[in-house]
Design an enzyme around this catalytic site. Structure first.
Site, PDB file in Angstrom:
ATOM      1  N   HIS A   1     -30.966 -14.717  -0.646  1.00  0.00           N
ATOM      2  CA  HIS A   1     -30.644 -15.119  -2.018  1.00  0.00           C
ATOM      3  C   HIS A   1     -30.042 -13.955  -2.809  1.00  0.00           C
ATOM      4  O   HIS A   1     -28.943 -14.068  -3.372  1.00  0.00           O
ATOM      5  CB  HIS A   1     -31.918 -15.621  -2.709  1.00  0.00           C
ATOM      6  CG  HIS A   1     -31.723 -16.013  -4.148  1.00  0.00           C
ATOM      7  ND1 HIS A   1     -31.658 -17.324  -4.554  1.00  0.00           N
ATOM      8  CD2 HIS A   1     -31.571 -15.277  -5.283  1.00  0.00           C
ATOM      9  CE1 HIS A   1     -31.466 -17.378  -5.859  1.00  0.00           C
ATOM     10  NE2 HIS A   1     -31.422 -16.142  -6.326  1.00  0.00           N
ATOM     11  N   GLU A   2     -30.761 -12.847  -2.853  1.00  0.00           N
ATOM     12  CA  GLU A   2     -30.272 -11.697  -3.633  1.00  0.00           C
ATOM     13  C   GLU A   2     -29.005 -11.103  -3.014  1.00  0.00           C
ATOM     14  O   GLU A   2     -28.134 -10.598  -3.731  1.00  0.00           O
ATOM     15  CB  GLU A   2     -31.360 -10.627  -3.759  1.00  0.00           C
ATOM     16  CG  GLU A   2     -32.588 -11.072  -4.534  1.00  0.00           C
ATOM     17  CD  GLU A   2     -32.275 -11.596  -5.922  1.00  0.00           C
ATOM     18  OE1 GLU A   2     -31.273 -11.161  -6.524  1.00  0.00           O
ATOM     19  OE2 GLU A   2     -33.030 -12.452  -6.418  1.00  0.00           O
TER      20      GLU A   2
ATOM     21  N   HIS B   1     -26.040 -12.758  -4.441  1.00  0.00           N
ATOM     22  CA  HIS B   1     -25.617 -12.143  -5.703  1.00  0.00           C
ATOM     23  C   HIS B   1     -24.804 -10.873  -5.427  1.00  0.00           C
ATOM     24  O   HIS B   1     -23.787 -10.608  -6.087  1.00  0.00           O
ATOM     25  CB  HIS B   1     -26.839 -11.767  -6.546  1.00  0.00           C
ATOM     26  CG  HIS B   1     -27.509 -12.907  -7.233  1.00  0.00           C
ATOM     27  ND1 HIS B   1     -26.824 -13.829  -8.008  1.00  0.00           N
ATOM     28  CD2 HIS B   1     -28.815 -13.276  -7.298  1.00  0.00           C
ATOM     29  CE1 HIS B   1     -27.681 -14.703  -8.509  1.00  0.00           C
ATOM     30  NE2 HIS B   1     -28.893 -14.399  -8.086  1.00  0.00           N
TER      31      HIS B   1
ATOM     32  N   HIS C   1     -21.347 -11.613  -4.453  1.00  0.00           N
ATOM     33  CA  HIS C   1     -20.574 -12.034  -5.627  1.00  0.00           C
ATOM     34  C   HIS C   1     -19.971 -10.816  -6.320  1.00  0.00           C
ATOM     35  O   HIS C   1     -18.813 -10.836  -6.763  1.00  0.00           O
ATOM     36  CB  HIS C   1     -21.491 -12.805  -6.577  1.00  0.00           C
ATOM     37  CG  HIS C   1     -20.779 -13.727  -7.501  1.00  0.00           C
ATOM     38  ND1 HIS C   1     -21.436 -14.578  -8.371  1.00  0.00           N
ATOM     39  CD2 HIS C   1     -19.467 -13.951  -7.733  1.00  0.00           C
ATOM     40  CE1 HIS C   1     -20.560 -15.281  -9.067  1.00  0.00           C
ATOM     41  NE2 HIS C   1     -19.353 -14.904  -8.698  1.00  0.00           N
TER      42      HIS C   1
END
Length: 705
Positions: free
Chosen positions: A495-496, A499, A502
């Site tokens: 999940h992280e 980020h 991104h």
């Protein structure tokens, strides 16, 4: 007499000048203000002292003010370049140091940083206000904005102009007199209250322990977590036994495994009452004041509610649309949770336990159900999720999708010895960026997991590559035992890392639009979509390997794990959505009267029909996302983004190739655009249509396929 006076004045001036020169010389030696002669321009953490931040930030604000004055006072007519671009490029030292400072206060704070934060944040808020509420500066912005139709601008240039103009309007630049003074006072007070809220929460989290002396009370807790609890006990001054705290890596495993119902209840209630113990660290008055001030601020700026003010920039656009999404999922999720509750309560009764089934029993009996129904135990999978293997699994996925490679760098300074630092390279070997990874829980770190950008990508005068961080709170290795993760913790790594990608894959002109600078209800999409890949057998085979034998996790165990993890979806969705509803209730208030926090919260949750055995994921006094972070009126965003991530992964699955190169290329292009377009436009450009909710309903088991 006159000669004596003149002599005194002269000596005073010399002493004063000497002090100024000493201060100036000292400032020039501050490593935060010097050129960072480090690999790739990373922060020189090996040279920075925590006492350097306060003077550096104060000096950087002065330099920023000088740049703003230069923009305002130029005799040239307002143009896109000398006003909008100049404003975008102003304050580079200030923003550079700020990013590092706030990353450190979240991940490795101490008394010096806490004191600095209390002093500097109100000053930084006032500094921001002075710029955003500067009427002369806004006149120049408006002059350019009024000519936008006749200017020869690229799409990103035009979007920058529009967003800059809107941000000044939304900040209150058109307010006059007392209204503007009141707004500044509110902003300053809100900034101070958020710091106090976070400090209180950290203290409440660190101050509590359950000390266990009988080994049978540990249940089937894994060997590594037993060792970690023993180390915690010694750290807290106990000669023997095991200590469990309110840190997630400690509390959750204990609630799942300990047969001691009283201990489970004590730990559960301590967690649920953080910031609500009527001590010096109590957050109730702070919550009430923050909510009240936000209503006042919204009214000053022409909005009925804080949610109305916030949501104008989000994909949802307004509170009505948020409630529509939540209401669509709430009924099936609550029905599933009630059904599971009844089954768990029945299991408890069969165990011979008298009394009412409680929230502190939920995780324990879910673990028992998974063991009985699916012959599954988290402990069986943890040896396959050693944290460096999971990390490499995330890296391998980025390689499969985008061709990226990750190379550890030992020559790069870091803020804590546990950090790992990697250079990220494109398929052709070109440098893309740097990622810091900080895996383990410690008292100096806030709870949860998150991503920071120490430096955002931009490309105005030269291409600036990004520097990002991933931060977690996993159990640290102990003597002879590695850090082994649960499936959910492994999921958090992916999940992280989403980020981080991104930020790393950003390819925009202006830093304002770089990476994760997107609408709040879009930002969780690139992180959550990664969770879909991580449990696919093809991906698990690349990283889920036994830390001792190197054996790939068996297919039979994968099947059992995925079935077991799908169980309890009602609970997970309900506890999350209860917090999202609570957030919206706080921020759709139209009256600034300070609320009685406990009764307000109870009323808000009662309206939803929330069952007493499930608490909202965050209660008001420890809901740092909305009272100390940037998620006020935005906690729903995770669910909004889940619609996008389920829809996206469904497209990969339908294509017959979860690494489909064509889709991966389109997906990367969307990430590269950062926030240079509206969220709905980014998504439509990616898949050529609006998002569909059906894949999410199927994924959660609320709708049959």
């Amino acid at each position: 007499m006159k000669k004596v006076s003149l002599l005194i004045i002269t000596l005073t001036l010399l002493v004063s000048c000497g002090k100024v020169q000493q201060k100036s010389a000292k400032m020039k030696q501050n490593p935060l203000l010097m050129t960072w002669n480090t690999p790739f321009g990373v922060p020189p953490f090996d040279k920075i002292k925590n006492t350097d931040y306060l003077p550096a930030l104060q000096e950087a604000m002065k330099l920023h003010n000088q740049e703003i004055e230069a923009i305002i006072n130029t005799k040239e007519k307002s143009t896109f370049k000398n006003t909008i671009v100049a404003l975008e490029l102003s304050g580079k030292p200030f923003y550079k140091i700020s990013k590092v400072f706030f990353a450190l206060t979240a991940a490795n704070t101490d008394s010096v940083l806490k004191a600095t934060e209390k002093k500097i944040v109100p000053a930084m808020t006032a500094h921001h206000d002075e710029i955003q509420l500067n009427e002369k500066l806004f006149e120049r912005i408006k002059t350019v904005y009024d000519q936008k139709e006749s200017l020869d601008l690229t799409k990103e240039d035009l979007f920058l102009l529009e967003e800059t103009y809107k941000s000044y309007i939304k900040s209150g630049v058109n307010l006059q007199g007392e209204a503007k003074t009141k707004l500044k006072a509110i902003n300053k007070e809100l900034a101070a209250l958020k710091i106090t809220f976070a400090a209180n929460l950290l203290a409440e989290t660190n101050n509590f322990e359950i000390h266990v002396t009988d080994q049978k009370d540990l249940g089937n807790l894994s060997e590594s977590l037993v060792a970690l609890a023993a180390a915690e006990a010694k750290k807290r001054g106990h000669k023997t036994g095991w200590s469990f705290t309110l840190q997630r890596p400690s509390i959750n495993p204990f609630l799942e495994t300990s047969p001691n119902r009283d201990f489970r209840e004590q730990l559960f209630q301590a967690y649920a009452n953080r910031g609500n113990n009527n001590t010096e660290n109590d957050n109730k008055k702070i919550v009430a004041k923050i909510a009240s001030l936000r209503v006042d601020k919204a009214h000053l700026l022409g909005f009925k509610t804080w949610a109305a003010y916030v949501l104008t920039d989000n994909m949802a656009a307004n509170a009505t649309n948020v409630y529509k999404l939540l209401d669509k999922l709430w009924k099936p999720a609550l029905a599933m949770a009630k059904k599971d509750r009844d089954a768990l309560a029945e299991m408890m009764q069969k165990d011979g336990v008298k009394g009412t089934f409680r929230g502190s029993d939920w995780r324990y009996y879910v673990a028992k159900t998974r063991a009985e129904r699916y012959n599954f135990d988290d402990a069986a999978t943890k040896p396959y999720f050693e944290f460096t293997h999971v990390r490499d699994g995330a890296f391998n996925l980025a390689n499969k999708l985008f061709g990226l490679t990750f190379h550890e760098r030992k020559d790069i300074p870091k803020w804590h010895k546990d950090q790992q630092v990697f250079e990220v390279l494109e398929a052709d070997g070109k440098h893309l960026g740097i990622i810091y990874m900080d895996f383990f829980a410690r008292e100096s770190k806030k709870g949860g997991a998150w991503m920071n950008e120490l430096r955002a990508q931009s490309n105005v005068n030269q291409f600036i590559t990004p520097i990002v961080t991933n931060n977690f709170n996993f159990p640290a290795p102990t003597a002879g035992k590695p850090s082994l993760l649960t499936f959910r913790e492994a999921q958090t790594v992916f999940h992280e890392f989403g980020h981080a990608l991104h930020g790393l894959l950003s390819h925009v002109k202006y830093e304002r639009f770089s990476g994760t600078n997107v609408p709040r209800d879009f930002v969780e999409f690139p992180s959550q979509v990664m969770e879909n890949w991580m449990s696919e057998p093809e991906v698990l085979a690349t990283y889920a390997k036994h830390y001792k034998t190197g054996e790939v996790i068996p297919t039979t165990l994968i099947t059992k794990m995925n079935q077991a993890n799908a169980y309890d979806e009602g609970f997970r969705t309900v506890e999350y959505m209860a917090a999202a509803y609570l957030d919206m209730n706080w921020h759709t208030l139209t009256d600034s009267k300070e609320q009685a926090v406990t009764s307000f919260e109870q009323d808000a949750l009662q309206k939803t029909g929330l069952i007493p055995e499930i608490l909202p994921r965050y209660k008001s006094t420890y809901f740092s996302h909305i009272f100390a972070g940037g998620y006020s009126s935005g906690y729903y965003a995770y669910m909004w983004a889940e619609v996008l991530d389920a829809d996206t992964f469904n497209e990969f699955k339908k294509s017959g190739d979860i690494f489909n190169p064509s889709l991966a290329k389109k997906y990367r292009k969307m990430l590269a655009n950062g926030g240079s377009k509206k969220g709905e436009k980014l998504y439509k450009d990616f898949l050529g249509r609006d998002p569909e909710i059906t894949p999410l309903l199927v994924k959660k088991g609320f709708l049959e396929q």
